[in-house]
Design a protein around this motif. Structure first.
Motif, short mmCIF file in Angstrom:
data_model
loop_
_atom_site.label_atom_id
_atom_site.label_comp_id
_atom_site.label_asym_id
_atom_site.label_seq_id
_atom_site.Cartn_x
_atom_site.Cartn_y
_atom_site.Cartn_z
N HIS A 91 32.94 20.93 96.60
CA HIS A 91 32.91 19.37 96.98
C HIS A 91 31.58 18.37 97.09
O HIS A 91 31.58 17.54 97.15
CB HIS A 91 34.38 18.49 97.24
CG HIS A 91 35.75 19.43 96.82
ND1 HIS A 91 36.01 18.72 94.83
CD2 HIS A 91 36.73 20.44 96.68
CE1 HIS A 91 36.77 19.32 94.25
NE2 HIS A 91 37.48 20.47 95.76
N GLY A 92 30.77 19.72 97.19
CA GLY A 92 29.85 18.54 97.53
C GLY A 92 28.99 18.84 99.09
O GLY A 92 27.71 18.18 99.80
N GLY A 93 29.77 19.77 99.55
CA GLY A 93 29.32 19.51 100.89
C GLY A 93 28.08 20.86 101.80
O GLY A 93 28.79 21.71 102.29
N ILE A 94 27.17 20.30 100.59
CA ILE A 94 26.55 21.67 101.00
C ILE A 94 25.65 21.31 102.48
O ILE A 94 24.79 22.52 103.31
CB ILE A 94 25.37 21.59 100.36
CG1 ILE A 94 24.65 20.07 100.43
CG2 ILE A 94 25.81 22.15 98.28
CD1 ILE A 94 23.45 19.85 99.22
N ASP A 95 25.77 20.35 103.93
CA ASP A 95 25.72 19.90 104.98
C ASP A 95 26.35 20.69 105.36
O ASP A 95 26.29 20.68 106.80
CB ASP A 95 24.66 18.69 104.99
CG ASP A 95 25.78 17.05 104.29
OD1 ASP A 95 27.12 18.08 104.01
OD2 ASP A 95 25.33 16.82 104.71
N PHE A 96 27.38 21.29 105.71
CA PHE A 96 28.63 22.04 106.64
C PHE A 96 27.76 22.07 106.85
O PHE A 96 27.91 23.49 105.90
CB PHE A 96 30.36 21.47 106.05
CG PHE A 96 30.49 20.45 106.33
CD1 PHE A 96 31.01 19.81 107.40
CD2 PHE A 96 29.84 19.10 104.71
CE1 PHE A 96 31.50 18.12 107.16
CE2 PHE A 96 30.81 17.66 104.88
CZ PHE A 96 30.94 17.07 106.10
N PHE A 97 28.07 23.12 108.25
CA PHE A 97 27.88 24.55 108.79
C PHE A 97 28.77 25.28 109.66
O PHE A 97 28.58 26.07 109.85
CB PHE A 97 26.58 24.50 110.51
CG PHE A 97 26.71 23.58 111.03
CD1 PHE A 97 27.45 23.95 112.10
CD2 PHE A 97 25.77 22.40 110.33
CE1 PHE A 97 27.11 23.11 113.26
CE2 PHE A 97 26.00 21.91 111.98
CZ PHE A 97 27.25 22.15 112.84
N ALA A 98 30.03 24.86 109.97
CA ALA A 98 31.04 24.51 111.04
C ALA A 98 32.45 23.50 110.09
O ALA A 98 32.31 23.04 108.99
CB ALA A 98 31.29 24.19 112.27
N TYR A 99 33.45 25.21 110.32
CA TYR A 99 34.16 24.66 108.83
C TYR A 99 35.39 25.52 109.59
O TYR A 99 35.83 26.38 110.42
CB TYR A 99 34.50 24.85 107.72
CG TYR A 99 33.58 26.15 107.37
CD1 TYR A 99 34.12 27.02 107.16
CD2 TYR A 99 32.17 25.69 106.37
CE1 TYR A 99 33.57 28.15 107.05
CE2 TYR A 99 31.23 27.41 106.73
CZ TYR A 99 32.12 28.33 106.98
OH TYR A 99 31.56 29.52 106.86
N GLY A 100 37.05 24.58 109.17
CA GLY A 100 37.99 25.07 109.65
C GLY A 100 39.11 24.26 108.77
O GLY A 100 38.96 23.73 108.64
#
Length: 169
Positions: A91-100
């Motif tokens: 969905h375009g979140g290429i700048d996210f490095f952490a997720y949950g």
């Protein structure tokens, strides 16, 4: 007589369909839950989580998927969306490095929800995640700065599927 019976059955069926609809302000429910999470995070001197449109799309994608398969899951069948990190990137979140991700479902009555009932529902959802160690860890992680929630409703089972996607840039 046949016409009267037909009209009665048509009207009765229309009433049944209307009563099965859920009228719930998703945005208000998301805001209420995030406020509860952020109030709790404040006790640990953590920054408040901010809403993010990409995380909202990823959360909606997962809630819709769980509605489709009729069960809870953190995974999807397609490779492009298999895990939360894949859905965020999709969905375009290429700048996210952490997720949950937190997911759940609960039974709700299909009706029109007032602000007070939305607050009560938010408490129920928050409490379920608070009482689950992995979900609680996501809500209180210093590694996350963003979160968004989305929902999907199963009219037959009267289940509200909820997904929170957390992330950091």
């Amino acid at each position: 007589m046949k016409n009267t019976l037909f009209l009665f059955l048509f009207f009765f069926n229309s009433l049944v369909v209307v009563s099965q609809e859920l009228h719930l302000d998703d945005s208000a429910l998301e805001t209420e839950i995030l406020q509860l999470i952020n109030q709790h995070r404040k006790t640990f001197k953590l920054n408040a989580l901010e809403k993010d449109p990409v995380l909202l799309k990823a959360a909606q994608d997962q809630s819709n998927y769980m509605l489709q398969i009729k069960k809870l899951s953190h995974e999807q069948a397609t490779t492009q969306k298999k895990y939360p990190k894949n859905r965020i990137k999709f969905h375009g979140g290429i700048d996210f490095f952490a997720y949950g991700e937190n997911v759940l479902y609960l039974t709700v009555e299909p009706k029109e929800y007032t602000k007070e009932e939305i607050a009560t529902l938010a408490q129920k959802i928050y409490k379920q995640w608070e009482e689950s160690p992995p979900h609680y860890q996501n809500m209180t992680s210093k590694d996350f700065g963003f979160a968004s929630l989305a929902f999907a409703f199963d009219t037959k089972a009267k289940r509200l599927y909820a997904t929170t996607v957390f992330g950091n840039k």
